[in-house]
Write a protein that holds these residues in place. Structure first.
Motif, PDB file in Angstrom:
ATOM      1  N   ALA A   1      31.108 -25.773 -55.271  1.00  0.00           N
ATOM      2  CA  ALA A   1      30.242 -24.619 -55.518  1.00  0.00           C
ATOM      3  C   ALA A   1      30.005 -23.830 -54.235  1.00  0.00           C
ATOM      4  O   ALA A   1      30.050 -22.592 -54.230  1.00  0.00           O
ATOM      5  N   PHE A   2      29.759 -24.540 -53.134  1.00  0.00           N
ATOM      6  CA  PHE A   2      29.538 -23.871 -51.859  1.00  0.00           C
ATOM      7  C   PHE A   2      30.772 -23.074 -51.443  1.00  0.00           C
ATOM      8  O   PHE A   2      30.681 -21.927 -50.990  1.00  0.00           O
ATOM      9  N   ALA A   3      31.937 -23.712 -51.568  1.00  0.00           N
ATOM     10  CA  ALA A   3      33.180 -23.059 -51.158  1.00  0.00           C
ATOM     11  C   ALA A   3      33.456 -21.823 -52.003  1.00  0.00           C
ATOM     12  O   ALA A   3      33.857 -20.777 -51.485  1.00  0.00           O
ATOM     13  N   THR A   4      33.234 -21.926 -53.323  1.00  0.00           N
ATOM     14  CA  THR A   4      33.511 -20.804 -54.224  1.00  0.00           C
ATOM     15  C   THR A   4      32.722 -19.575 -53.823  1.00  0.00           C
ATOM     16  O   THR A   4      33.273 -18.463 -53.757  1.00  0.00           O
ATOM     17  N   LEU A   5      31.448 -19.750 -53.542  1.00  0.00           N
ATOM     18  CA  LEU A   5      30.621 -18.604 -53.162  1.00  0.00           C
ATOM     19  C   LEU A   5      30.948 -18.140 -51.746  1.00  0.00           C
ATOM     20  O   LEU A   5      31.051 -16.939 -51.481  1.00  0.00           O
ATOM     21  N   GLY A   6      31.146 -19.067 -50.833  1.00  0.00           N
ATOM     22  CA  GLY A   6      31.448 -18.694 -49.449  1.00  0.00           C
ATOM     23  C   GLY A   6      32.728 -17.905 -49.309  1.00  0.00           C
ATOM     24  O   GLY A   6      32.841 -17.003 -48.460  1.00  0.00           O
ATOM     25  N   TYR A   7      33.727 -18.203 -50.158  1.00  0.00           N
ATOM     26  CA  TYR A   7      35.009 -17.509 -50.096  1.00  0.00           C
ATOM     27  C   TYR A   7      34.903 -16.051 -50.509  1.00  0.00           C
ATOM     28  O   TYR A   7      35.853 -15.283 -50.310  1.00  0.00           O
ATOM     29  N   GLU A   8      33.770 -15.654 -51.089  1.00  0.00           N
ATOM     30  CA  GLU A   8      33.605 -14.259 -51.483  1.00  0.00           C
ATOM     31  C   GLU A   8      33.388 -13.360 -50.277  1.00  0.00           C
ATOM     32  O   GLU A   8      33.556 -12.134 -50.364  1.00  0.00           O
ATOM     33  N   LEU A   9      33.021 -13.937 -49.135  1.00  0.00           N
ATOM     34  CA  LEU A   9      32.855 -13.137 -47.927  1.00  0.00           C
ATOM     35  C   LEU A   9      34.220 -12.702 -47.401  1.00  0.00           C
ATOM     36  O   LEU A   9      35.150 -13.511 -47.335  1.00  0.00           O
TER      37      LEU A   9
ATOM     38  N   LEU B   1      32.544 -27.391 -41.243  1.00  0.00           N
ATOM     39  CA  LEU B   1      31.413 -27.446 -42.169  1.00  0.00           C
ATOM     40  C   LEU B   1      30.252 -26.580 -41.707  1.00  0.00           C
ATOM     41  O   LEU B   1      29.512 -26.031 -42.529  1.00  0.00           O
ATOM     42  N   GLU B   2      30.089 -26.421 -40.417  1.00  0.00           N
ATOM     43  CA  GLU B   2      29.066 -25.504 -39.907  1.00  0.00           C
ATOM     44  C   GLU B   2      29.422 -24.070 -40.294  1.00  0.00           C
ATOM     45  O   GLU B   2      28.550 -23.293 -40.730  1.00  0.00           O
ATOM     46  N   ASN B   3      30.696 -23.714 -40.165  1.00  0.00           N
ATOM     47  CA  ASN B   3      31.141 -22.383 -40.564  1.00  0.00           C
ATOM     48  C   ASN B   3      30.992 -22.176 -42.072  1.00  0.00           C
ATOM     49  O   ASN B   3      30.605 -21.092 -42.534  1.00  0.00           O
ATOM     50  N   SER B   4      31.287 -23.219 -42.842  1.00  0.00           N
ATOM     51  CA  SER B   4      31.162 -23.141 -44.299  1.00  0.00           C
ATOM     52  C   SER B   4      29.705 -22.964 -44.706  1.00  0.00           C
ATOM     53  O   SER B   4      29.386 -22.202 -45.625  1.00  0.00           O
ATOM     54  N   LYS B   5      28.822 -23.673 -44.033  1.00  0.00           N
ATOM     55  CA  LYS B   5      27.392 -23.548 -44.325  1.00  0.00           C
ATOM     56  C   LYS B   5      26.909 -22.121 -44.064  1.00  0.00           C
ATOM     57  O   LYS B   5      26.208 -21.529 -44.897  1.00  0.00           O
ATOM     58  N   ARG B   6      27.286 -21.566 -42.940  1.00  0.00           N
ATOM     59  CA  ARG B   6      26.872 -20.205 -42.608  1.00  0.00           C
ATOM     60  C   ARG B   6      27.408 -19.202 -43.622  1.00  0.00           C
ATOM     61  O   ARG B   6      26.701 -18.277 -44.039  1.00  0.00           O
ATOM     62  N   ALA B   7      28.665 -19.386 -44.028  1.00  0.00           N
ATOM     63  CA  ALA B   7      29.277 -18.475 -45.004  1.00  0.00           C
ATOM     64  C   ALA B   7      28.549 -18.553 -46.335  1.00  0.00           C
ATOM     65  O   ALA B   7      28.291 -17.520 -46.972  1.00  0.00           O
ATOM     66  N   TYR B   8      28.216 -19.755 -46.765  1.00  0.00           N
ATOM     67  CA  TYR B   8      27.530 -19.918 -48.043  1.00  0.00           C
ATOM     68  C   TYR B   8      26.142 -19.274 -48.004  1.00  0.00           C
ATOM     69  O   TYR B   8      25.755 -18.540 -48.921  1.00  0.00           O
TER      70      TYR B   8
ATOM     71  N   GLU C   1      25.091 -16.908 -46.082  1.00  0.00           N
ATOM     72  CA  GLU C   1      25.238 -15.450 -45.999  1.00  0.00           C
ATOM     73  C   GLU C   1      25.595 -14.860 -47.367  1.00  0.00           C
ATOM     74  O   GLU C   1      25.041 -13.822 -47.783  1.00  0.00           O
ATOM     75  N   ALA C   2      26.523 -15.513 -48.067  1.00  0.00           N
ATOM     76  CA  ALA C   2      26.916 -15.035 -49.402  1.00  0.00           C
ATOM     77  C   ALA C   2      25.742 -15.134 -50.370  1.00  0.00           C
ATOM     78  O   ALA C   2      25.559 -14.271 -51.236  1.00  0.00           O
ATOM     79  N   LEU C   3      24.951 -16.168 -50.234  1.00  0.00           N
ATOM     80  CA  LEU C   3      23.804 -16.371 -51.118  1.00  0.00           C
ATOM     81  C   LEU C   3      22.784 -15.253 -50.933  1.00  0.00           C
ATOM     82  O   LEU C   3      22.186 -14.761 -51.896  1.00  0.00           O
ATOM     83  N   GLU C   4      22.607 -14.818 -49.701  1.00  0.00           N
ATOM     84  CA  GLU C   4      21.656 -13.746 -49.427  1.00  0.00           C
ATOM     85  C   GLU C   4      22.098 -12.430 -50.059  1.00  0.00           C
ATOM     86  O   GLU C   4      21.270 -11.584 -50.406  1.00  0.00           O
ATOM     87  N   LYS C   5      23.416 -12.252 -50.217  1.00  0.00           N
ATOM     88  CA  LYS C   5      23.950 -11.000 -50.743  1.00  0.00           C
ATOM     89  C   LYS C   5      23.995 -10.954 -52.270  1.00  0.00           C
ATOM     90  O   LYS C   5      24.290  -9.912 -52.841  1.00  0.00           O
ATOM     91  N   GLU C   6      23.735 -12.098 -52.908  1.00  0.00           N
ATOM     92  CA  GLU C   6      23.775 -12.135 -54.379  1.00  0.00           C
ATOM     93  C   GLU C   6      22.679 -11.263 -54.978  1.00  0.00           C
ATOM     94  O   GLU C   6      21.564 -11.244 -54.493  1.00  0.00           O
TER      95      GLU C   6
END
Length: 225
Positions: free
Chosen positions: A169-177, A211-218, A220-225
């Motif tokens: 789930a984290f990866a799916t949303l993070g990849y939208e960036l 994983l630190e980069n993945s966390k930041r991406a997720y 950030e993407a969550l804030e834009k939803e």
């Protein structure tokens, strides 16, 4: 929700409750159902060609795992993790996955190192393209499959399996960036290379960075939803 009704084959009818559970969970993990979105039993029952009983059972099971929650006057909705919960999950994941990578680098046999070589070559081919295919999002899980076998630690594998749906789930949303999928693929390639080459400390370090980069991406993407 998909418009086309689902047709269950005979071999899929037993146990139907497990099929319904997996269907709903994957819809949540893959982002078909968004955080805060309502899940309506009646609509799901019609869509899946089942009674409402296995739907209720599946939603109860998903609620116990934190994927959905029941709200007054609204019904069942997809849960939204708080930033604190997300950080907690990534902290646990970083500790477990970096250990698995380190152990795999130390213990991988020739066959597993060859599997990683094949994955690295596939990633390089994907990176050479301008467009990415849906399957390009799965390299993390292909690598983890090899890593878990190579690490030879059933208990560690079991713990990572418990986090696998969150990871997806984290990866799916993070990849939208923009640019995150390419960057993640490069990180996966470097990780696989370190494990294949037996560089245990490097594999552990690269995992924590990834994983630190993945966390930041997720986040950030969550804030834009």
């Amino acid at each position: 929700m998909p418009d086309t009704p689902v047709i269950w084959r005979d071999e899929e009818l037993s146990p139907i409750r497990d099929k319904v559970y997996q269907y709903i969970k994957q819809a949540i993990v893959q982002g078909v159902y968004k955080s805060g979105e309502r899940i309506i039993e009646r609509e799901l029952a019609d869509q899946l060609n089942v009674s409402r009983t296995p739907i209720r059972e599946a939603l109860f099971r998903l609620e116990s795992q934190g994927f959905v929650k029941t709200l007054p006057r609204k019904g069942v909705v997809v849960s939204k993790l708080s930033p604190e919960e997300i950080i907690e999950i990534f902290t646990i994941l970083s500790a477990l996955e970096s250990l698995a990578m380190k152990m795999a680098a130390q213990k991988a046999d020739a066959s597993q190192r060859e599997e990683l070589t094949q994955i690295i070559q596939s990633i390089d081919r994907s990176l050479a393209k301008n467009d990415f295919a849906p399957e390009d999002k799965n390299y993390h899980f292909e690598i983890n499959d090899v890593i878990c076998r190579a690490a030879q630690s059933p208990r560690l594998t079991q713990m990572l399996d418990g986090l696998s749906d969150y990871i997806r789930a984290f990866a799916t949303l993070g990849y939208e960036l923009p640019g995150r999928l390419r960057k993640a693929m490069e990180e996966h390639r470097d990780l696989a290379s370190a494990v294949r080459n037996g560089e245990a400390e490097l594999a552990e370090s690269l995992t924590k960075i990834h994983l630190e980069n993945s966390k930041r991406a997720y986040l950030e993407a969550l804030e834009k939803e």
